[in-house]
Design a protein around this motif. Structure first.
Motif, short mmCIF file in Angstrom:
data_model
loop_
_atom_site.label_atom_id
_atom_site.label_comp_id
_atom_site.label_asym_id
_atom_site.label_seq_id
_atom_site.Cartn_x
_atom_site.Cartn_y
_atom_site.Cartn_z
N ALA A 110 0.86 -1.19 0.00
CA ALA A 110 0.00 0.00 0.00
C ALA A 110 0.89 1.24 0.00
O ALA A 110 2.10 1.15 0.22
N THR A 112 0.86 5.13 1.84
CA THR A 112 0.17 5.93 2.83
C THR A 112 0.71 7.36 2.84
O THR A 112 1.90 7.57 2.62
N ARG A 142 -3.15 1.69 8.44
CA ARG A 142 -4.61 1.79 8.46
C ARG A 142 -5.16 2.02 9.87
O ARG A 142 -6.13 2.73 10.05
N ILE A 194 -3.71 4.85 1.51
CA ILE A 194 -4.22 5.12 2.86
C ILE A 194 -3.84 6.56 3.19
O ILE A 194 -2.66 6.85 3.42
N ASP A 195 -4.81 7.45 3.22
CA ASP A 195 -4.54 8.86 3.49
C ASP A 195 -4.86 9.16 4.95
O ASP A 195 -6.01 9.19 5.36
N ARG A 196 -3.81 9.38 5.75
CA ARG A 196 -3.97 9.66 7.18
C ARG A 196 -3.50 11.07 7.53
O ARG A 196 -3.20 11.36 8.68
#
Length: 199
Positions: A110, A112, A142, A194-196
């Motif tokens: 992934a 991020t 995540r 995954i955008d945090r």
């Protein structure tokens, strides 16, 4: 997907911000030369010899800094490459391209995006894009709370050491933004994102 897509390369732009380091090193080299000149003019005194030694050390140290920072800026070597095979982190100039790091797409679990720093401060916030090479790191990205998530960008946290070579601080001097880089990465490979950043 994307086997015929052309490689996407991110470079440093030449502007006031990215030129600051080479200019600072140049000023320090010139100051070191002035130390040497001052030492030579003072004759063979102890202080003169000390000035010559300090000046020579400065020319060597800051000269290397000038060469590497100017080479990084003007050498046009990319800071990040994405192609059909994977993600490449080019070796810093003057190292040979044989020292590049490469992560094939089949090892990218992934991507991020993480934001580090404190808004409203002088230093501000910095966005990072991390290509996660294991499913465990993708799961951490995540589900982790903010402190553990930020650890993905730190070199001294053993659990995240595998992600560190693939952690890119998105600098204002780059010629591509974070959304553009993510879009190009997904053009080459359908990798989960995954955008945090806003947590």
């Amino acid at each position: 997907m994307g086997t015929e897509a052309t490689p996407f390369r991110v470079h440093l732009k030449v502007n006031l911000s990215t030129s600051a380091r080479p200019v600072a090193c140049l000023i320090l080299v010139l100051a070191s030369v002035a130390f040497i000149a001052g030492g030579l003019m003072s004759g063979g005194t102890t202080g003169g010899v000390l000035f010559i030694i300090l000046g020579a050390s400065g020319v060597l140290l800051f000269g290397v800094g000038l060469a590497t920072s100017a080479g990084r800026l003007f050498g046009r070597r990319p800071v990040l490459e994405l192609d059909a095979e994977g993600v490449r982190r080019p070796a810093g100039w003057p190292l040979p391209r044989a020292r590049d790091r490469f992560l094939p797409w089949d090892r990218v679990s992934a991507m991020t995006a993480v934001r580090r720093g404190v808004s409203g401060t002088k230093r501000g916030e910095q966005d990072y894009l991390i290509f996660l090479p294991t499913p465990e790191l993708a799961e951490l990205a995540r589900t982790a709370e903010r402190p553990s998530l930020i650890a993905l960008t730190l070199p001294d946290v053993p659990a995240t050491a595998e992600a560190l070579p693939w952690c890119f601080a998105i600098e204002p001097g780059w010629d591509a933004t974070l959304p553009q880089i993510v879009k190009q990465a997904r053009r080459h490979h359908e990798t989960p994102v995954i955008d945090r950043r806003n947590e």
